[in-house]
Enzyme design. Structure first.
Site, PDB file in Angstrom:
ATOM      1  N   ASN A 121       0.863  -1.340   0.058  1.00 60.80           N
ATOM      2  CA  ASN A 121      -0.228  -0.068  -0.098  1.00 60.80           C
ATOM      3  C   ASN A 121       1.057   1.255   0.173  1.00 60.80           C
ATOM      4  O   ASN A 121       0.163   2.322  -0.333  1.00 60.80           O
ATOM      5  CB  ASN A 121      -0.852   0.022   1.223  1.00 60.80           C
ATOM      6  CG  ASN A 121      -2.245  -0.869   0.876  1.00 60.80           C
ATOM      7  OD1 ASN A 121      -2.600  -1.200  -0.149  1.00 60.80           O
ATOM      8  ND2 ASN A 121      -2.968  -1.369   1.865  1.00 60.80           N
ATOM      9  N   HIS A 131      -1.408  -7.869   5.325  1.00 58.67           N
ATOM     10  CA  HIS A 131       0.082  -7.149   5.437  1.00 58.67           C
ATOM     11  C   HIS A 131       0.489  -6.183   4.614  1.00 58.67           C
ATOM     12  O   HIS A 131       1.368  -5.704   3.972  1.00 58.67           O
ATOM     13  CB  HIS A 131       1.291  -8.497   4.894  1.00 58.67           C
ATOM     14  CG  HIS A 131       0.913  -9.595   5.543  1.00 58.67           C
ATOM     15  ND1 HIS A 131       0.470 -10.795   4.991  1.00 58.67           N
ATOM     16  CD2 HIS A 131       1.545 -10.169   6.809  1.00 58.67           C
ATOM     17  CE1 HIS A 131       0.238 -11.975   5.582  1.00 58.67           C
ATOM     18  NE2 HIS A 131       0.977 -11.459   6.864  1.00 58.67           N
ATOM     19  N   CYS A 132      -0.781  -5.134   4.744  1.00 60.19           N
ATOM     20  CA  CYS A 132      -0.640  -3.936   3.864  1.00 60.19           C
ATOM     21  C   CYS A 132      -0.605  -4.107   2.329  1.00 60.19           C
ATOM     22  O   CYS A 132      -0.066  -3.248   1.631  1.00 60.19           O
ATOM     23  CB  CYS A 132       0.248  -2.948   4.491  1.00 60.19           C
ATOM     24  SG  CYS A 132      -0.253  -2.412   6.224  1.00 60.19           S
ATOM     25  N   ALA A 133      -0.774  -5.641   1.860  1.00 53.71           N
ATOM     26  CA  ALA A 133      -0.578  -5.583   0.515  1.00 53.71           C
ATOM     27  C   ALA A 133      -1.478  -6.367  -0.255  1.00 53.71           C
ATOM     28  O   ALA A 133      -1.348  -7.620  -0.637  1.00 53.71           O
ATOM     29  CB  ALA A 133       0.935  -6.450   0.530  1.00 53.71           C
TER      30      ALA A 133
END
Ligand code: PLP
Length: 387
Positions: free
Chosen positions: A107, A345-347
């Site tokens: 992100n 995982h912010c992804a």
């Protein structure tokens, strides 16, 4: 007050989020900056301010040497990889520009690009395979379709561990007249870097992950001749009478009082890695492979990313066919004192690429200080939680 026993019992396998514990010289450098160099660097001329300036100068020199950068003015200290990426992306891209971006980005890239798309930047994704590998031929084909200002790619995935061929991508991007901007959050420290040879135009890294520094400081490398517009204007100690932000580097990108203790800690981390990095990386590779191979033997588990024989950064993510990653992470922590990270995982792009968008995964992050018995405990505990 912290409870020492509570800290001691942790088996820390969340290095991809942040490395812990830090090497003692890093801790010592932070303490030294706070106790012996507490002035404001680059401002006053008294002893404590000069001591702080000296710490920053040394840190910049040592970080540049670690990263293979000849001119240390090409290293800007920023609050973190996210800040560095925002600076590179927003400082270089303009409405009407087109960019190509990998399909496993964090992100820290996806969200600034989403914001830039609203201003008229065209964002085209180059899809990787289910291990996240980007094929340079696909990038070359996409570049041939339309004029492109930048190719943006992470050095390594924080979910899949996949290492991207960023050197090849730099050549391909440059041939098409585009910049290569690299998210090095999971690369720096875990991979031996020579940024000059790599050829990236901008490379952002966290100081607190594989580089083993404190949180709150990161690095933005900008190749000579690459001059993004600064995002922040303000004080810097020189030319105070001029209303215009200086264009000299690195001051242009470092307005305001810096994180001197953090930068001093990162400088110490760079020296520590220069001396010990090869051994640390070899051990990380060995333990990552061991973990991957042992997890593969547990029934019902899918291990994400490239197979163990392929080089990867020390991240191993798993999904189970019945038990949620959050549940496994909770049990590992509460029953075994093992720190890992579950979720997206912010992804979210990486999970879409891997086919795990709906549920996320459980990630083990290996790093400095992890031992073979930590890996054995993690495997045994995962087996018991899933039994
Ligand atoms: N990019 C990747 C691939 C990451 O893993 C992270 C952190 O998790 C970031 C960017 C952002 O780094 P920071 O939180 O240090 O700014």
């Amino acid at each position: 007050m912290r409870e020492p026993h509570a800290v001691k019992r942790i088996t820390y396998l969340d290095h991809a989020a942040t490395s812990w514990p830090k090497p003692q010289p890093v801790i010592d450098a932070v303490v030294m900056a706070l106790t012996e160099a507490g002035g404001n660097p680059g401002r006053s001329a008294h002893t404590l301010a000069l001591a702080a300036s000296r710490l920053i100068l040394e840190a910049r020199t040592d970080v540049a040497a670690l990263l293979g950068v000849q001119d240390s003015r090409n290293i800007a200290f920023v609050p973190g990889c996210t800040a560095g990426l925002n600076l590179a992306l927003k400082g270089l891209l303009r409405p009407g520009d087109r960019v190509l971006v990998g399909s496993t980005e964090h992100n820290a890239v996806a969200r600034p690009l989403h914001a830039l798309a609203a201003t008229g930047v065209r964002v085209d994704v180059v899809q990787g395979d289910d291990a996240g590998r980007i094929d340079p031929d696909d990038v070359e084909r996409a570049l041939a379709e339309a004029p492109t200002r930048a190719v943006i790619c992470q050095h390594a995935s924080n979910v899949l561990g996949t290492i991207q061929p960023v050197g090849d991508l730099a050549d391909i991007a440059h041939e098409a007249g585009a910049y290569l901007i690299v998210d090095g959050a999971q690369g720096a420290g875990h991979l031996k870097l020579d940024l000059t040879a790599l050829g990236a135009d901008a490379y952002a890294a966290s100081g607190h992950k594989g580089m083993l520094g404190p949180q709150g400081v990161g690095v933005l490398y900008l190749a000579s001749g690459v001059h993004p517009t600064e995002l922040t204007q303000g004080g810097g100690g020189s030319n105070a009478g001029d209303p215009v932000q200086t264009d000299s580097r690195p001051d242009r990108y470092e307005a305001g009082t810096p994180n001197t203790p953090g930068i001093a800690g990162l400088g110490a981390a760079a020296r520590f890695l220069a001396a010990n990095g090869d051994a640390i990386r070899a051990e990380e590779r060995r333990l990552t492979r061991l973990l991957y191979e042992q997890l593969l033997e547990i029934r019902g588990l899918r291990v994400l990313g490239p197979p163990p024989a392929e080089e990867r950064v020390p991240v191993v993510s798993i999904v189970h066919d019945r038990v949620d990653a959050d549940r496994i992470a909770f049990e590992l922590d509460s029953r075994f004192g093992i720190a890992v990270r579950a979720g997206l995982h912010c992804a979210p792009w990486a999970h879409t690429t891997a086919g795990t968008a709906g549920r996320g995964a459980l990630r083990f992050g290996i790093g400095y200080g992890v031992t073979e018995s930590d890996i054995e405990l993690a495997v045994r505990a995962t087996r018991e939680v899933l039994a």
